[in-house]
Design an enzyme around this catalytic site. Sequence first.
Site, PDB file in Angstrom:
ATOM      1  N   SER A   1      -5.850  -1.103  13.603  1.00  0.00           N
ATOM      2  CA  SER A   1      -6.594   0.131  13.880  1.00  0.00           C
ATOM      3  C   SER A   1      -7.405  -0.044  15.148  1.00  0.00           C
ATOM      4  O   SER A   1      -7.821  -1.162  15.496  1.00  0.00           O
ATOM      5  CB  SER A   1      -7.540   0.456  12.716  1.00  0.00           C
TER       6      SER A   1
ATOM      7  N   GLY B   1       0.829  -1.207   0.000  1.00  0.00           N
ATOM      8  CA  GLY B   1       0.000   0.000   0.000  1.00  0.00           C
ATOM      9  C   GLY B   1       0.856   1.245   0.000  1.00  0.00           C
ATOM     10  O   GLY B   1       0.547   2.237   0.665  1.00  0.00           O
ATOM     11  N   ALA B   2       1.939   1.206  -0.793  1.00  0.00           N
ATOM     12  CA  ALA B   2       2.981   2.233  -0.704  1.00  0.00           C
ATOM     13  C   ALA B   2       2.755   3.423  -1.619  1.00  0.00           C
ATOM     14  O   ALA B   2       3.531   4.377  -1.573  1.00  0.00           O
ATOM     15  CB  ALA B   2       4.335   1.602  -1.031  1.00  0.00           C
TER      16      ALA B   2
ATOM     17  N   TYR C   1     -14.710  -3.695   8.169  1.00  0.00           N
ATOM     18  CA  TYR C   1     -13.388  -3.087   8.332  1.00  0.00           C
ATOM     19  C   TYR C   1     -12.868  -3.305   9.755  1.00  0.00           C
ATOM     20  O   TYR C   1     -11.723  -3.743   9.955  1.00  0.00           O
ATOM     21  CB  TYR C   1     -13.447  -1.595   8.017  1.00  0.00           C
TER      22      TYR C   1
END
Length: 297
Positions: free
Chosen positions: A148, A19-20, A174
Amino acid sequence: MTIPGAIDGISGRTVLVTGASSGIGLAACGALARMGARLIMVGRNREKTTAAADRIRATTPDARVDIERCDLASLEDMRILGRRLRSRLDHLDVLLNNAGAMHTTRKETADGFEMTYGVNHLGYFLPTLALLPLLRNAPSARIVNVASNAHRAARLDFDDLQMQRGRYSGWTAYGTSKLLNILFTRELARRLQGSAITANSLHPGVVRTGFAHNDPGWMSLAWRLLSPFHASPAAGAATSVFLCTDPSLDGNSGRYYARCREKAPRAAACRDDHARRLWDISAAQVGLPAAGLPTPA
């Protein structure tokens, strides 16, 4: 933003970031490049990832940056990435599993997994196992998983991990995927005991990125309206960079961090029985034996 205790010990070490191409991942890559790391930036879109790498080279002219294309919604893509890197690298010092997404409507990957589960959980699980031989070849190595505090909103039902029953909630999917990230990290750390590899997870904060923009609707609109109050990507990347680099964390494994400090996740994230069960299910889903730490072909 100053990263507490960070030093230039990452200089010359090889760090892979998923995810760069944007958001927290790109900000982490920029910080690591300035500290002298050799970067492997992984993104789904080659052109976007190339442009992100060029941005880093423009601000850090001596940056050593390679890119790899991989769609984490594809098991085959992840296997190919592992084979390609194992063929051209002799070791990997740090793996930063950062990629993730949220979808407001239920979608499936090419392999038939619910999209958020497939990308946010299996997209950590399979690349980590595929790259373990390279991590083992490093004198010491770190695996850093971006989770998260949304894991506190999770609904963990091992009989319905794909959220096929009842009304689909993108936020619940999520949050559940982030709980799975912490459980995966916990079990991975247990299985890596006695090795020179550590595994930790983190909460990056509420960050001003493209999060929740995958689908139109109220969630995307709300996120855009609230974005001026969110932290910058650089601030969101600080804990990731801290876990990748800080020497005080040598030997620390299976822990959860926020704001560069260890924090306690919710009790559901600390259940070893759930962590082991999740591992067994995940291994079966990607076609690997549950025992040990197998490497995908």
